[in-house]
Motif scaffolding. Structure first.
Motif, mmCIF file in Angstrom:
data_model
loop_
_atom_site.group_PDB
_atom_site.id
_atom_site.type_symbol
_atom_site.label_atom_id
_atom_site.label_comp_id
_atom_site.label_asym_id
_atom_site.label_seq_id
_atom_site.Cartn_x
_atom_site.Cartn_y
_atom_site.Cartn_z
ATOM 1 N N SER A 20 0.859 -1.181 0.000
ATOM 2 C CA SER A 20 0.000 0.000 0.000
ATOM 3 C C SER A 20 0.894 1.230 0.000
ATOM 4 C CB SER A 20 -0.886 0.043 1.246
ATOM 5 O OG SER A 20 -1.738 -1.059 1.289
ATOM 6 N N VAL A 21 0.584 2.176 -0.846
ATOM 7 C CA VAL A 21 1.296 3.448 -0.865
ATOM 8 C C VAL A 21 0.282 4.498 -0.457
ATOM 9 C CG1 VAL A 21 2.640 5.077 -2.247
ATOM 10 C CG2 VAL A 21 2.762 2.618 -2.748
ATOM 11 N N MET A 22 0.583 5.191 0.663
ATOM 12 C CA MET A 22 -0.375 6.145 1.221
ATOM 13 C C MET A 22 0.266 7.512 1.422
ATOM 14 S SD MET A 22 -1.971 3.731 4.206
ATOM 15 C CE MET A 22 -0.421 2.933 4.619
ATOM 16 N N ILE A 23 -0.505 8.533 1.220
ATOM 17 C CA ILE A 23 -0.116 9.884 1.573
ATOM 18 C C ILE A 23 -1.300 10.474 2.356
ATOM 19 C CG2 ILE A 23 0.671 12.137 0.762
ATOM 20 C CD1 ILE A 23 1.840 10.744 -1.672
ATOM 21 N N PRO A 24 -1.447 10.019 3.603
ATOM 22 C CA PRO A 24 -2.580 10.506 4.411
ATOM 23 C C PRO A 24 -2.412 11.981 4.741
ATOM 24 C CG PRO A 24 -1.474 8.626 5.463
ATOM 25 C CD PRO A 24 -0.641 9.064 4.301
ATOM 26 N N GLN A 25 -3.464 12.750 4.590
ATOM 27 C CA GLN A 25 -3.400 14.188 4.845
ATOM 28 C C GLN A 25 -3.052 14.494 6.297
ATOM 29 O OE1 GLN A 25 -3.536 16.552 2.437
ATOM 30 N NE2 GLN A 25 -3.550 14.777 1.086
ATOM 31 N N ALA A 26 -3.432 13.606 7.231
ATOM 32 C CA ALA A 26 -3.186 13.855 8.655
ATOM 33 C C ALA A 26 -1.743 13.581 9.055
ATOM 34 C CB ALA A 26 -4.119 12.993 9.498
ATOM 35 N N VAL A 27 -0.965 12.944 8.193
ATOM 36 C CA VAL A 27 0.397 12.557 8.538
ATOM 37 C C VAL A 27 1.376 13.572 7.955
ATOM 38 C CG1 VAL A 27 2.165 10.793 8.238
ATOM 39 C CG2 VAL A 27 -0.194 10.127 8.699
ATOM 40 N N LYS A 28 2.063 14.295 8.837
ATOM 41 C CA LYS A 28 3.023 15.310 8.393
ATOM 42 C C LYS A 28 4.433 15.031 8.884
ATOM 43 C CE LYS A 28 0.154 17.581 5.976
ATOM 44 N NZ LYS A 28 0.167 17.287 4.558
ATOM 45 N N ASN A 29 4.633 13.977 9.702
ATOM 46 C CA ASN A 29 5.975 13.596 10.148
ATOM 47 C C ASN A 29 5.970 12.123 10.547
ATOM 48 O OD1 ASN A 29 5.220 13.361 12.996
ATOM 49 N ND2 ASN A 29 5.095 15.604 12.948
ATOM 50 N N SER A 30 7.137 11.564 10.862
ATOM 51 C CA SER A 30 7.226 10.125 11.133
ATOM 52 C C SER A 30 6.489 9.734 12.411
ATOM 53 C CB SER A 30 8.681 9.663 11.174
ATOM 54 O OG SER A 30 9.377 10.323 12.190
ATOM 55 N N ASP A 31 6.438 10.620 13.404
ATOM 56 C CA ASP A 31 5.664 10.305 14.615
ATOM 57 C C ASP A 31 4.182 10.175 14.291
ATOM 58 O OD1 ASP A 31 7.901 10.254 16.248
ATOM 59 O OD2 ASP A 31 7.710 12.381 16.819
ATOM 60 N N ASP A 32 3.675 11.056 13.437
ATOM 61 C CA ASP A 32 2.283 10.939 12.988
ATOM 62 C C ASP A 32 2.057 9.611 12.275
ATOM 63 O OD1 ASP A 32 1.647 13.454 13.950
ATOM 64 O OD2 ASP A 32 1.699 14.434 11.985
ATOM 65 N N ALA A 33 3.043 9.180 11.494
ATOM 66 C CA ALA A 33 2.923 7.919 10.760
ATOM 67 C C ALA A 33 2.830 6.743 11.726
ATOM 68 C CB ALA A 33 4.105 7.731 9.809
ATOM 69 N N ILE A 34 3.689 6.747 12.760
ATOM 70 C CA ILE A 34 3.638 5.678 13.766
ATOM 71 C C ILE A 34 2.267 5.658 14.435
ATOM 72 C CG2 ILE A 34 4.546 4.925 16.007
ATOM 73 C CD1 ILE A 34 7.295 6.019 15.078
ATOM 74 N N ASN A 35 1.794 6.823 14.849
ATOM 75 C CA ASN A 35 0.486 6.914 15.504
ATOM 76 C C ASN A 35 -0.632 6.444 14.582
ATOM 77 O OD1 ASN A 35 1.664 7.908 17.845
ATOM 78 N ND2 ASN A 35 1.406 10.042 17.212
ATOM 79 N N TYR A 36 -0.547 6.819 13.306
ATOM 80 C CA TYR A 36 -1.559 6.418 12.330
ATOM 81 C C TYR A 36 -1.617 4.890 12.200
ATOM 82 C CZ TYR A 36 -3.836 5.722 7.809
ATOM 83 O OH TYR A 36 -4.654 5.275 6.797
ATOM 84 N N LEU A 37 -0.451 4.241 12.038
ATOM 85 C CA LEU A 37 -0.421 2.788 11.874
ATOM 86 C C LEU A 37 -0.863 2.069 13.145
ATOM 87 C CD1 LEU A 37 2.831 2.540 9.776
ATOM 88 C CD2 LEU A 37 0.513 2.037 8.985
ATOM 89 N N GLU A 38 -0.430 2.559 14.309
ATOM 90 C CA GLU A 38 -0.860 1.938 15.560
ATOM 91 C C GLU A 38 -2.368 2.097 15.767
ATOM 92 O OE1 GLU A 38 1.856 3.542 18.495
ATOM 93 O OE2 GLU A 38 3.347 1.987 18.036
ATOM 94 N N SER A 39 -2.925 3.214 15.303
ATOM 95 C CA SER A 39 -4.379 3.404 15.420
ATOM 96 C C SER A 39 -5.146 2.440 14.522
ATOM 97 C CB SER A 39 -4.767 4.850 15.078
ATOM 98 O OG SER A 39 -4.710 5.080 13.674
ATOM 99 N N GLN A 40 -4.451 1.884 13.504
ATOM 100 C CA GLN A 40 -5.065 0.910 12.603
ATOM 101 C C GLN A 40 -4.886 -0.525 13.113
ATOM 102 O OE1 GLN A 40 -6.899 2.003 9.866
ATOM 103 N NE2 GLN A 40 -6.489 3.932 10.896
ATOM 104 N N GLY A 41 -4.315 -0.701 14.328
ATOM 105 C CA GLY A 41 -4.185 -2.018 14.932
ATOM 106 C C GLY A 41 -2.864 -2.713 14.721
ATOM 107 N N TYR A 42 -1.852 -2.033 14.200
ATOM 108 C CA TYR A 42 -0.533 -2.621 13.992
ATOM 109 C C TYR A 42 0.270 -2.576 15.294
ATOM 110 C CZ TYR A 42 -1.581 -2.151 9.025
ATOM 111 O OH TYR A 42 -2.160 -2.234 7.785
ATOM 112 N N SER A 43 0.965 -3.663 15.649
ATOM 113 C CA SER A 43 1.820 -3.728 16.841
ATOM 114 C C SER A 43 3.261 -3.473 16.430
ATOM 115 C CB SER A 43 1.718 -5.105 17.497
ATOM 116 O OG SER A 43 0.401 -5.362 17.899
ATOM 117 N N PHE A 44 3.864 -2.430 16.980
ATOM 118 C CA PHE A 44 5.221 -2.019 16.643
ATOM 119 C C PHE A 44 6.224 -3.028 17.184
ATOM 120 C CE2 PHE A 44 9.031 0.496 17.714
ATOM 121 C CZ PHE A 44 9.346 0.978 16.464
ATOM 122 N N ILE A 45 7.206 -3.479 16.326
ATOM 123 C CA ILE A 45 8.213 -4.448 16.773
ATOM 124 C C ILE A 45 9.654 -3.990 16.509
ATOM 125 C CG2 ILE A 45 6.723 -6.479 16.683
ATOM 126 C CD1 ILE A 45 7.948 -7.156 13.942
ATOM 127 N N GLY A 46 9.873 -2.868 15.860
ATOM 128 C CA GLY A 46 11.235 -2.380 15.640
ATOM 129 C C GLY A 46 11.315 -1.414 14.486
#
Length: 150
Positions: free
Chosen positions: A61-87
């Motif tokens: 998937s290639v995404m350019i979400p309007q709410a994501v403006k930095n890498s911290d936003d990206a982490i928060n976005y993916l975790e909000s979608q149910g992804y568990s961070f492992i590294g």
């Protein structure tokens, strides 16, 4: 005799046309464009996302979400979608600094690549079965996207 030559010429033309020429296909996403990796095809797209698939177990998937403006936003976005961070790790992809974040979800390894795309943050997510080793370098189809996006 003339019929045989015409038939032979037609048969040769059919073979040549059937072989085709393999050309990398570019796709647009918002103001950006990238090359689809070999073996993948577009299966769905919206204004903010393009879904590519190779088979039932390998998707990008290639995404350019309007709410994501930095890498911290990206982490928060993916975790909000149910992804568990492992590294995570950071590396250079053809002059672009890319942050790779690895997640697990539903028996799959999910590798998220966050890179700047102009003023936007682009997230490329590659999903493979957890039983497989993540490909690296040129063997990773995401490399084609990371090196071509502009």
């Amino acid at each position: 005799m003339k019929f045989n030559k015409i038939f032979l010429a037609a048969a040769i033309m059919l073979v040549v046309l059937g072989m085709g020429i393999v050309v990398a296909e570019d796709i647009s996403l918002g103001d950006h464009e990238f090359t689809i990796p070999d073996g993948f095809q577009e299966v769905q797209s919206t204004d903010e996302m393009v879904m590519l698939s190779q088979d039932d177990d390998h998707a990008i998937s290639v995404m350019i979400p309007q709410a994501v403006k930095n890498s911290d936003d990206a982490i928060n976005y993916l975790e909000s979608q149910g992804y568990s961070f492992i590294g995570e790790e950071t590396y250079d992809a053809d002059g672009k600094i890319v942050q790779q974040q690895n997640y697990e979800k539903d028996g799959y390894t999910v590798m998220a690549y966050v890179l700047p795309a102009g003023a936007d943050q682009c997230i490329v997510v590659y999903t493979i079965p957890s039983s497989e080793t993540a490909p690296e370098g040129a063997d990773n189809p995401v490399t084609t996207i990371l090196n071509s996006i502009h």
